[in-house]
Design a protein around this motif. Structure first.
Motif: not given
Length: 127
Positions: A76-88, A100-108
């Motif tokens: 009942n809190i939510g979900s965490f998942q790693i996301g990335v930003r990359s060069n096209g 991959v330029r950087s990683a970030h955390l997605n929270f839903r």
């Protein structure tokens, strides 16, 4: 109640335009693991030190599970998942870990947190 203050922001599409003011949420302190352990222990029969130990272990295992590429769902809190930003890249075969330029955390947030966000009250801060 969440405090807000007015922050001026320029229009990036029109540098000559007057800035507009937008609401900006102001944090009113921090709740760390020690605080959470204290709060949980005061609402249960579990000692504060035991709550802290469990929260520290939870922190460790959330990081470990994310590092293994898993989504971490806290009911009942939510979900965490790693996301990335990359060069096209032009071709799919050119995509690799090096693009991959950087990683970030997605929270839903889960439903209870989304419901809280829909009902939160705001107060303009004088400071």
């Amino acid at each position: 109640m969440v405090k807000i203050k007015a922050i001026p922001r320029a229009n990036p599409l029109d540098a000559a335009a007057q800035p507009k003011f937008y609401a900006h949420a102001i944090a009113d302190g921090t709740a760390d693991l020690e605080r959470l352990a204290y709060l949980v222990s005061n609402h249960s029969t579990v000692r504060e030190s035991d709550c802290y130990a469990v929260l520290k272990a939870l922190q460790f295992f959330i990081i470990d599970e994310l590092n293994q590429g898993r989504i971490v769902k806290l009911d009942n809190i939510g979900s965490f998942q790693i996301g990335v930003r990359s060069n096209g890249m032009e071709l799919a075969d050119e995509v690799s870990g090096n693009t991959v330029r950087s990683a970030h955390l997605n929270f839903r947030p889960a439903k209870p947190l989304r419901k809280m966000l829909a009902n939160v009250e705001f107060k303009l801060s004088n400071g």
